[in-house]
Design a protein around this motif. Structure first.
Motif, short mmCIF file in Angstrom:
data_model
loop_
_atom_site.label_atom_id
_atom_site.label_comp_id
_atom_site.label_asym_id
_atom_site.label_seq_id
_atom_site.Cartn_x
_atom_site.Cartn_y
_atom_site.Cartn_z
N UNK A 1 -10.39 1.35 5.09
CA UNK A 1 -9.91 0.57 6.27
C UNK A 1 -8.50 -0.06 5.75
N UNK A 2 -7.58 0.32 6.47
CA UNK A 2 -6.19 -0.11 5.98
C UNK A 2 -6.10 -1.59 5.71
N UNK A 3 -6.55 -2.33 6.79
CA UNK A 3 -6.44 -3.76 6.55
C UNK A 3 -7.05 -4.44 5.49
N UNK A 4 -8.49 -4.14 5.36
CA UNK A 4 -9.48 -4.62 4.51
C UNK A 4 -9.14 -3.96 2.93
N UNK A 5 -8.86 -2.82 2.85
CA UNK A 5 -9.02 -2.04 1.70
C UNK A 5 -7.94 -1.81 1.15
N UNK A 6 -6.84 -1.73 1.76
CA UNK A 6 -5.52 -1.25 1.34
C UNK A 6 -4.26 -2.12 1.19
N UNK A 7 -4.30 -3.12 2.34
CA UNK A 7 -3.01 -3.78 2.44
C UNK A 7 -3.15 -5.04 1.25
N UNK A 8 -2.13 -5.30 0.39
CA UNK A 8 -2.27 -6.30 -0.50
C UNK A 8 -3.10 -5.81 -1.57
N UNK A 9 -3.74 -4.70 -1.75
CA UNK A 9 -4.25 -4.24 -2.76
C UNK A 9 -3.94 -3.02 -3.47
#
Length: 289
Positions: A34-42
Motif C-alpha cells: 500500500x503506497x500511502x500506508x506502507x511506503x510513503x515516509x518509510x
C-alpha cells in the motif's frame, strides 16, 4: 435478433499483468504494498529505485552501496550532457523536460556509458571463466574445482588473460583511465571500501581491481580505475541487470542535471556560450579530397 439465433458471447477483456503499480478509487499499490500506508515516509527513494528494478527489497548494506553509486554519478561538472541541458533551457525556457531530456540523451560511450560498458565487460569475463571451469571440472573425475578465483593471485591471472585478449583484439578496456583524474579517481576507493564494509563486495569488483593491478604489465602503462566503471562493477555485484546499468547512471545524473538547470536559472552561462560560438564562427570551406 430473431428467436432461435445464438446469443453473442461477451468478449473477454484484455489483461495486462504488472508487478509494479496499480490503483483503484481508494488505494494505490506499488510492488504489492500500500503506497500511502506502507511506503510513503518509510522507504527512501534509493531503496525504492532498487526495489522497483530488482523486484526484491534490498538490505540496508545494499542500499548504502547503491546510494553511494548514485551520489558518485550525480554530477561531474560542465560535461557535454550538462552543457546540452543548459543550452536547451536557454533555447526553450518553457521546456524543463526538454532540457532534462537533452542532457540524458547525451549519455553514451564517452560520458556515463562507461558504467554499463564496464559492468558488461566484467560480467562476460566472469561468465566465460565460470563456464570454462565448470567444463573442466566435468571432464575430471572427482574434481570439484572452484567456479571463480578465491585469491588475489587467481583474480590477477583471470584479469591478465582478459586484458591480453582485449589487447590482441585491439579493443579498449572499459573503465580504465580518466581524462581528468590521471593519478586516481577519488571515487574508486570509497566505493570499494563501502562495498567491503557492507559485505557486498563481489566478483565484479574483485575482477576490476585485478584489472587495475594487471594493466601496467599487459597494456604497458598504469591507468586508474575510472569511478564510473567502478560504479558499474558495484551495481553488478548488487545483482542488478547489466542491461540496465546505464539507466542507473542516468537516474543519478538526472539529479545533477536538475541542479544545473536550477543554477542556470539563477546564474545563466548558456547565453555566453551561444554568443562566444556565434561571434567567433567563421567560414572555412572543406578541403578538396
Amino acid at each position: 435478433m430473431t428467436a432461435g439465433q445464438p446469443q453473442p458471447q461477451p468478449q473477454p477483456q484484455p489483461r495486462y499483468p504488472t508487478g509494479l503499480g496499480t490503483s483503484d478509487a481508494t488505494t494505490i499499490s506499488l510492488l504489492g504494498q500500500n503506497l500511502a500506508e506502507d511506503l510513503m515516509g518509510q522507504v527512501g527513494f534509493g531503496e525504492l529505485a532498487f526495489w522497483l528494478t530488482a523486484r526484491r527489497r534490498p538490505t540496508a548494506g545494499e542500499v548504502r552501496l547503491f546510494e553511494t553509486v548514485l551520489v558518485a554519478l550525480a554530477d561531474h561538472g560542465f560535461t557535454p550532457t550538462a552543457i546540452a541541458a543548459r543550452m536547451t533551457l536557454f533555447s526553450a525556457p518553457e521546456s524543463v523536460q526538454g532540457a532534462l531530456a537533452a542532457g540524458l540523451l547525451g549519455g553514451g560511450s564517452r560520458f556515463l556509458g562507461v558504467t554499463e560498458d564496464t559492468g558488461r565487460f566484467l560480467a562476460e569475463v566472469l561468465a566465460e571463466a565460470s563456464a570454462a571451469n565448470a567444463a573442466g571440472s566435468a571432464g575430471s573425475a572427482g574434481s570439484e574445482g572452484e567456479p571463480l578465483p578465491t585469491t588475489d593471485a587467481g583474480w590477477d591471472a583471470l584479469a591478465r588473460e582478459a586484458l591480453t585478449e582485449r589487447k590482441a583484439a585491439k579493443q579498449l578496456v572499459p573503465g580504465l583511465g580518466h581524462p581528468v583524474h590521471k593519478e586516481g579517481d577519488p571515487r574508486t576507493p570509497v566505493i570499494v571500501r563501502i562495498a567491503r564494509e557492507e559485505g557486498v563486495y563481489g566478483p565484479h569488483l574483485a575482477l576490476f581491481e585485478a584489472v587495475g593491478r594487471m594493466a601496467p604489465d599487459v597494456l604497458g602503462r598504469a591507468l586508474p580505475l575510472n569511478g564510473a566503471g567502478v560504479c558499474g562493477a558495484a551495481l553488478a555485484d548488487l545483482g542488478l541487470p547489466v542491461e540496465l546499468l546505464r539507466g542507473f547512471a542516468l537516474l543519478a545524473r538526472t539529479a545533477g542535471l536538475l541542479g544545473h538547470l536550477a543554477e542556470e536559472l539563477r546564474r545563466p552561462i548558456a547565453p555566453d556560450i551561444y554568443r562566444s560560438v556565434d561571434r567567433n564562427a567563421h567560414y572555412a570551406p572543406d578541403e578538396a579530397p
